[in-house]
Design an enzyme around this catalytic site. Structure first.
Site, PDB file in Angstrom:
ATOM      1  N   ASP A  67      42.885  39.787  38.880  1.00 11.71           N
ATOM      2  CA  ASP A  67      42.918  38.387  39.287  1.00 11.71           C
ATOM      3  C   ASP A  67      41.560  37.981  39.863  1.00 11.71           C
ATOM      4  O   ASP A  67      41.110  38.566  40.845  1.00 11.71           O
ATOM      5  CB  ASP A  67      44.020  38.207  40.337  1.00 11.71           C
ATOM      6  CG  ASP A  67      44.258  36.756  40.692  1.00 11.71           C
ATOM      7  OD1 ASP A  67      43.429  35.901  40.329  1.00 11.71           O
ATOM      8  OD2 ASP A  67      45.286  36.473  41.341  1.00 11.71           O
ATOM      9  N   HIS A  93      40.812  35.190  41.361  1.00 14.13           N
ATOM     10  CA  HIS A  93      40.934  34.070  42.289  1.00 14.13           C
ATOM     11  C   HIS A  93      40.684  34.431  43.748  1.00 14.13           C
ATOM     12  O   HIS A  93      40.803  33.572  44.621  1.00 14.13           O
ATOM     13  CB  HIS A  93      42.314  33.425  42.145  1.00 14.13           C
ATOM     14  CG  HIS A  93      42.567  32.861  40.788  1.00 14.13           C
ATOM     15  ND1 HIS A  93      43.101  33.612  39.760  1.00 14.13           N
ATOM     16  CD2 HIS A  93      42.336  31.629  40.269  1.00 14.13           C
ATOM     17  CE1 HIS A  93      43.193  32.862  38.674  1.00 14.13           C
ATOM     18  NE2 HIS A  93      42.733  31.661  38.957  1.00 14.13           N
ATOM     19  N   CYS A 111      37.694  30.171  36.963  1.00 15.03           N
ATOM     20  CA  CYS A 111      38.346  31.459  36.684  1.00 15.03           C
ATOM     21  C   CYS A 111      38.200  31.907  35.230  1.00 15.03           C
ATOM     22  O   CYS A 111      38.091  33.102  34.955  1.00 15.03           O
ATOM     23  CB  CYS A 111      39.817  31.421  37.083  1.00 15.03           C
ATOM     24  SG  CYS A 111      40.819  30.248  36.175  1.00 15.03           S
TER      25      CYS A 111
END
Length: 514
Positions: A336, A338, A166
């Protein structure tokens, strides 16, 4: 400045990490779930598909509930009317309504986890791809791609960065949105980040240059801000210096400042108008607290995001990284990375824009982060500098000229050095060319740098042997020298204006100073 050592393996980021936040959804069509048999008959043997659907359907349902609860709140769902009335700031642009901000945000590039990309061999003594199976299994994105499950996990090769990539993805997002300011066609930019060794800014090449750096980060190990910034610099330098590359991007320089000190003379050299350089990307890998950001830096961090030179922040939560690009009141807005998606050599641009963006209170952020600033020319730098000085920014510090000839990457501040008279040349530093002169000394001495001569009134002759004091030979009765690293002030009332301070305390009493 106390910083995270990116060479130390970190615990890995979760597949669906998210700080306490609200989200604004952009409706996107989802492929239908596979038609799986939900009745698990143990007498007929274990069925992976059935087991997978049972454990993920609950998570997917609860996630849908959360999304439905949050989708109407969006970035403007502040906790008070006063917060709702605050403008929404997105990389230097201020918006009064959510709709206006939304139109800008959905144009930002966002790179996320990918499945099934070109193999990255496991490093000797490095993490095993199998150690991330739990992260892969519990990633909701895999729910729609079970037919490819066997291709996602290999014993000796990484084909997905779920669970560990990430920080690379958010650093790629920061860099890609920097390139947007140089190149109009975003599909050309994304092609530079595709997950193959041929793409100059791919995850594969981020790992390649970091593994050969002093940090020696292996595939599967978590990147920190230091490793990310060094990778960006090396990849940019290599992209422009490699004559075999098709450099569709205008040339930019990259400057890493771990100390957050910027020197006018150095900036002017990097932005020399006579060169082909079209800008300077300044990367500030910082740690602004211990467990969370010290409130001392709140306003300064928000101020940096409000400037037109800002290209965002990569970082966020412990062992999870997000791409921050704006704020409303004291809530930072982020993307984000993810949510994993399938790799394809044929680039689908719709997978490189955020389908949701979220917010988190600034006080809940991890203090370790990478701040990006893009400066087009000297005028842009002067505007940036003036804005920071006017706002009394406590993160970035400006100086007229470089005070050291030693590259910052080589300044360890970890060994004793000889202190000569020529090393100390202005009123900020005391002369300690005689041990007996320490009797009345209780000031801090900076031993970190080899300073360039600036005072023409100093003696030009080479110091004699008696003028040189080997610090390592001083006895405890003469002077005790201790080193301390002060990460951040412990209170917003602290008068320090620096992000951190490395000092050496000389105590003439023979007692170690705390």
């Amino acid at each position: 400045m106390a910083r995270e050592d990116a060479s130390v393996p970190r615990s890995h980021d979760s597949a669906d990490a998210s700080p306490n936040s609200t989200a604004k959804e952009i409706p996107v069509p989802q492929p239908p779930l596979l038609n799986l048999n939900l009745n698990l008959n143990m007498n007929s043997g274990f069925n992976l598909s059935n087991w997978w659907h049972q454990i993920t359907s609950i998570e997917a349902d609860s996630s849908d509930d959360r999304n439905n609860n949050n989708s109407n709140n969006g970035i403007n769902a502040a906790e008070s009317d006063s917060a709702q009335s605050q403008p929404i700031v997105v990389l230097g642009h201020s918006y009064q309504t959510t709709e206006e901000a939304h139109e800008d945000i959905i144009k930002k590039l966002c790179l996320t986890y990918r499945y099934g990309f070109e193999r990255i061999p496991r490093a000797v003594n490095g993490p095993s791809p199998l150690s991330f199976m739990q992260s892969v299994i519990f990633s909701k994105s895999l729910l729609y791609n079970l037919q490819n499950f066997n291709n996602f996990i290999e014993k000796e090769n990484f084909t997905t960065d779920v669970g560990w990539g990430c920080m690379i993805r958010t650093s790629q997002s920061l860099l890609a949105n920097t390139f947007v300011r140089l190149l109009d066609k975003q599909s050309d930019i994304i092609a530079l980040f595709n997950d193959t060794y041929l793409a100059p800014f791919s995850l594969h090449n981020f790992i390649r240059v970091a593994s050969s750096s002093p940090l020696k980060v292996k595939p599967g190990e978590w990147f920190g801000p230091n490793a990310a910034s060094l990778s960006i610099k090396r990849l940019c330098d290599g992209y422009y210096d490699n004559s075999t590359s098709e450099t569709i991007l205008p040339r930019i320089n990259v400057l890493i400042s771990e100390s957050t000190d910027l020197y006018d003379s150095q900036i002017a050299q990097l932005l020399e108008p006579s060169t082909e350089t079209k800008g300077l990307l300044v990367l500030l890998p910082v740690r602004l607290g211990i467990d969370s950001i010290n409130s001392y830096y709140f306003s300064s961090l928000l101020h940096l995001l409000s400037l037109e030179q800002s290209v965002g922040i990569a970082g966020g939560k412990p062992s999870s990284s997000f791409y921050f690009f704006g704020y409303q009141d004291n809530s930072l807005i982020y993307m984000d990375p993810h949510s994993a998606q399938i790799f394809s050599s044929d680039i689908d641009m719709s997978t490189y824009y955020a389908t949701r963006y979220q917010r988190v209170d600034i006080g809940k952020l991890d203090p370790s982060m990478l701040i990006g600033v893009f400066i087009r020319d000297l005028t842009s730098y002067e505007n940036f500098k003036k804005s920071c000085l006017d706002a009394a920014n406590k993160i970035v510090h400006f100086h007229a000229t470089e005070r050291s000839t030693v590259p910052e990457s080589r300044r360890k501040n970890s060994e004793f050095v000889n202190i000569n008279r020529s090393d100390l040349k202005d009123e900020d530093y005391i002369n300690i060319d005689r041990v007996n002169r320490l009797d009345s000394t209780d000031d801090f001495i900076d031993l970190g740098d080899d300073y360039v001569e600036t005072n023409t009134n100093l003696e030009e002759a080479t110091p004699s042997a008696e003028d040189t004091v080997p610090v390592s030979t001083l006895s405890a009765s003469e002077s005790e020298i201790t080193t301390s690293s002060y990460e951040t002030p412990t209170s917003k009332d602290d008068n320090s204006s620096r992000a951190s301070l490395d000092v050496v305390v000389l105590d003439t009493t023979g007692e170690q100073q705390e």
